[in-house]
Structure formats: structure tokens, C-alpha cells
Design a protein around this motif. Structure first.
Motif, PDB file in Angstrom:
ATOM      1  N   VAL A  40      15.082 -37.691  34.804  1.00 19.55           N
ATOM      2  CA  VAL A  40      16.302 -37.280  35.505  1.00 19.55           C
ATOM      3  C   VAL A  40      17.105 -38.501  35.948  1.00 19.55           C
ATOM      4  O   VAL A  40      18.338 -38.548  35.792  1.00 19.55           O
ATOM      5  CB  VAL A  40      15.935 -36.389  36.707  1.00 19.55           C
ATOM      6  N   THR A  41      16.427 -39.506  36.500  1.00 17.48           N
ATOM      7  CA  THR A  41      17.124 -40.715  36.941  1.00 17.48           C
ATOM      8  C   THR A  41      17.754 -41.442  35.771  1.00 17.48           C
ATOM      9  O   THR A  41      18.897 -41.921  35.853  1.00 17.48           O
ATOM     10  CB  THR A  41      16.153 -41.654  37.673  1.00 17.48           C
ATOM     11  N   TYR A  42      17.036 -41.523  34.651  1.00 18.34           N
ATOM     12  CA  TYR A  42      17.552 -42.255  33.490  1.00 18.34           C
ATOM     13  C   TYR A  42      18.703 -41.512  32.822  1.00 18.34           C
ATOM     14  O   TYR A  42      19.689 -42.136  32.407  1.00 18.34           O
ATOM     15  CB  TYR A  42      16.421 -42.499  32.494  1.00 18.34           C
ATOM     16  N   ILE A  67      30.094 -49.477  40.238  1.00 18.64           N
ATOM     17  CA  ILE A  67      29.632 -48.264  39.564  1.00 18.64           C
ATOM     18  C   ILE A  67      28.120 -48.111  39.629  1.00 18.64           C
ATOM     19  O   ILE A  67      27.604 -47.020  39.900  1.00 18.64           O
ATOM     20  CB  ILE A  67      30.117 -48.270  38.103  1.00 18.64           C
ATOM     21  N   TYR A  68      27.381 -49.185  39.388  1.00 18.18           N
ATOM     22  CA  TYR A  68      25.923 -49.082  39.320  1.00 18.18           C
ATOM     23  C   TYR A  68      25.304 -48.585  40.633  1.00 18.18           C
ATOM     24  O   TYR A  68      24.520 -47.627  40.618  1.00 18.18           O
ATOM     25  CB  TYR A  68      25.342 -50.433  38.914  1.00 18.18           C
ATOM     26  N   ILE A  73      22.303 -44.487  43.641  1.00 18.02           N
ATOM     27  CA  ILE A  73      21.919 -43.956  44.945  1.00 18.02           C
ATOM     28  C   ILE A  73      21.873 -42.433  44.928  1.00 18.02           C
ATOM     29  O   ILE A  73      21.276 -41.805  45.807  1.00 18.02           O
ATOM     30  CB  ILE A  73      22.884 -44.451  46.046  1.00 18.02           C
ATOM     31  N   MET A  74      22.463 -41.818  43.901  1.00 17.74           N
ATOM     32  CA  MET A  74      22.431 -40.358  43.806  1.00 17.74           C
ATOM     33  C   MET A  74      21.002 -39.846  43.694  1.00 17.74           C
ATOM     34  O   MET A  74      20.533 -39.057  44.521  1.00 17.74           O
ATOM     35  CB  MET A  74      23.248 -39.895  42.594  1.00 17.74           C
ATOM     36  N   LEU A 234      25.685 -36.777  50.371  1.00 14.46           N
ATOM     37  CA  LEU A 234      25.904 -35.634  49.486  1.00 14.46           C
ATOM     38  C   LEU A 234      24.638 -35.293  48.704  1.00 14.46           C
ATOM     39  O   LEU A 234      24.209 -34.139  48.656  1.00 14.46           O
ATOM     40  CB  LEU A 234      27.060 -35.940  48.534  1.00 14.46           C
ATOM     41  N   TRP A 235      24.012 -36.304  48.110  1.00 11.94           N
ATOM     42  CA  TRP A 235      22.855 -36.043  47.262  1.00 11.94           C
ATOM     43  C   TRP A 235      21.600 -35.794  48.074  1.00 11.94           C
ATOM     44  O   TRP A 235      20.649 -35.172  47.579  1.00 11.94           O
ATOM     45  CB  TRP A 235      22.664 -37.185  46.270  1.00 11.94           C
TER      46      TRP A 235
END
Length: 267
Positions: A40-42, A67-68, A73-74, A234-235
Motif C-alpha cells: 500500500v505504501t509503495y 512532494i515526497y 506522510i499519508m 487527514l490521513w
């Protein structure tokens, strides 16, 4: 097996073989969960920030710095919320960062260097391990996700560029190439051209102010810190909401659809 273990099995009504199979099943769940966090992270990284981190000369000192961290952090916040809400374990962000780093290094080493024959210096990935550890540390001390979002999100954006600087600083140095001033990362990119360079990445290296880092880099860093605070909150809420998912009751029509006997027929 200790005497205490035997007593626990006796009270639970389990045999030794059943307990061993249960423990094996637990290990399988851990492996599957680790692969899920990695995947999921990738995938989130590939969809939202992949182009900016694939190659060393794509790591623009103005946009890559923004951007990174915002993208990474999401998943760090979401998995931290899951681990903390369900298990009270303060290492969700660190686990996602470690598993992501493991997966991305395997891909860069095996696919990009091993199969595409690019040098490893051209495909070194960034890392957000330091920022993830800070998030978990602040959550452990404060035990409040709002405090973690405010201070941890800020430090997450600040420490990203600093923690990656020791790796990428040599590639940001100015060199002369065929009478033109460029960075060492650009020289590596000239030697190993790629077929599909996106236009929005190809044009960003114009101008020595951005190419060799200056005030614009630090403006980008602090802008990233500001956005990371809101992205974390938010996440985190999304991850906490996912922890409340409940099973859907199955009726007789649903059971018949899958060839199962209705409740009345089983009586």
C-alpha cells in the motif's frame, strides 16, 4: 513448553498441536500484514511521487523536497492510526517507512540496476525513516494525535531534506560538462539517457538557483512542513475510520448466492 503454558492450554481446551498451528497462523498473519503495509505504501508512492524520486537527476531541490514528504506522510499517519487505535503500538509510521525502504531498494537494485543496467548512483531512493521515527516518538510521549500532527508533521517535513542530504549532497555539486555548468546528477543522467522523461521533470532544472540549492530549497522545506501537518491529520482520521469497519450481516439471499444453506434450513 513451560508449566504455565500447559495450564493456559488446559484452561483454553487446546492441545499442543492446535496451539502450534495457531502460532504458525499468527506468524502468517504478520507476514501478510507486513506485505500489505509495504504494498500500500509503495503503490501510493508510485501514483503520487514516483517520477520525482526514480532517478538522482529528477530529485529537484524545489519540488522533490515538497512532494515526497507530503506523499509519504499519508501512509505513515494512516498506519500509525491503525496500530495505535487497535493495538496501542506506537510504531506504525516506522514500520511503514522501514517496509517501504525495503521494497523500494529491492526494486531499484533488482529491476533498475540488475535488469535495466542503470548504475545504482542514478537510482538511489530517498528515505523518510527519520521523520517516521519522530512521529512515533512524539505519539509515544504525548499520546495525542493532534500534538503529533502539529509537531511531528512539522519535523517530518524539516528532517526529510536534512536526513537525505548526506546521501545526495555529492550529486548536487556543480561541475563543468562540455563548457556548460550542470550538477553531477545531471552528468550521470546525460550518460544514461532514458526513453520516457516526463516534460514537467525535464524543464525544472533550468536555473542555477534551484539546481545547486539556495533559499528556494528552504522555502520549499517549510512549505512542505505546513502541508504535512494537515495531511497527517487527514490521513490519521482516515486510518482511525478504517479501524471502525464492521462485518456486514449476511441474509438468506446472500447465503443462497454462494451456495450456502439459509439459517432456517440449518436448524
Amino acid at each position: 513448553m513451560t508449566e504455565n503454558d500447559r495450564e493456559v492450554l488446559r484452561v483454553a481446551g487446546l492441545s499442543g498441536d492446535t496451539a502450534r498451528w495457531s502460532r504458525t497462523f499468527d506468524y502468517l498473519i504478520i507476514v501478510v500484514a507486513a506485505f500489505l503495509v509495504l504494498a500500500v505504501t509503495y503503490i501510493n508512492f508510485l501514483l503520487l511521487a514516483g517520477d520525482w524520486d526514480f532517478f538522482t537527476d529528477f530529485k529537484d531541490r524545489q519540488y522533490w523536497v515538497v512532494i515526497y514528504p507530503i506523499v509519504q506522510i499519508m501512509m505513515a499517519a494512516a498506519f500509525q492510526a491503525v496500530f495505535w487505535t487497535l493495538f496501542r503500538l506506537p510504531f506504525g509510521a516506522t514500520a511503514s517507512a522501514f517496509l517501504f525502504g525495503l521494497g523500494v531498494w529491492l526494486v531499484r537494485y533488482h529491476s533498475w540496476m540488475g535488469m535495466a543496467h542503470f548504475p545504482l548512483t542514478l537510482v538511489v531512493p530517498g528515505t523518510f525513516m527519520v521523520g517516521a521515527m519522530i512521529l512515533d516518538g512524539i505519539l509515544t510521549v504525548s499520546r495525542a494525535w493532534l500534538v503529533t500532527g502539529l509537531f511531528g508533521g512539522t519535523l517530518f517535513g524539516i528532517t526529510f531534506y536534512a536526513s537525505n542530504w548526506i546521501v545526495f549532497a555529492p550529486y548536487f555539486q556543480p561541475v563543468e560538462n562540455m563548457g556548460q555548468l550542470s550538477s553531477l546528477a545531471d552528468v550521470i543522467g546525460y550518460v544514461f539517457p532514458r526513453a520516457g522523461t516526463p516534460e514537467y521533470i525535464r524543464i525544472i532544472e533550468r536555473g542555477t538557483l534551484r539546481t545547486f540549492s539556495d533559499s528556494s530549497t528552504w522555502v520549499s522545506v517549510f512549505f512542505s512542513c505546513f502541508i504535512c501537518i494537515f495531511m497527517y491529520m487527514l490521513w490519521w482520521l482516515i486510518g482511525a475510520f478504517a479501524c471502525k469497519a464492521a462485518s456486514v450481516p449476511t441474509g438468506d439471499r446472500f447465503k443462497l448466492l454462494f451456495g450456502m444453506k439459509p439459517a432456517e434450513a440449518t436448524k
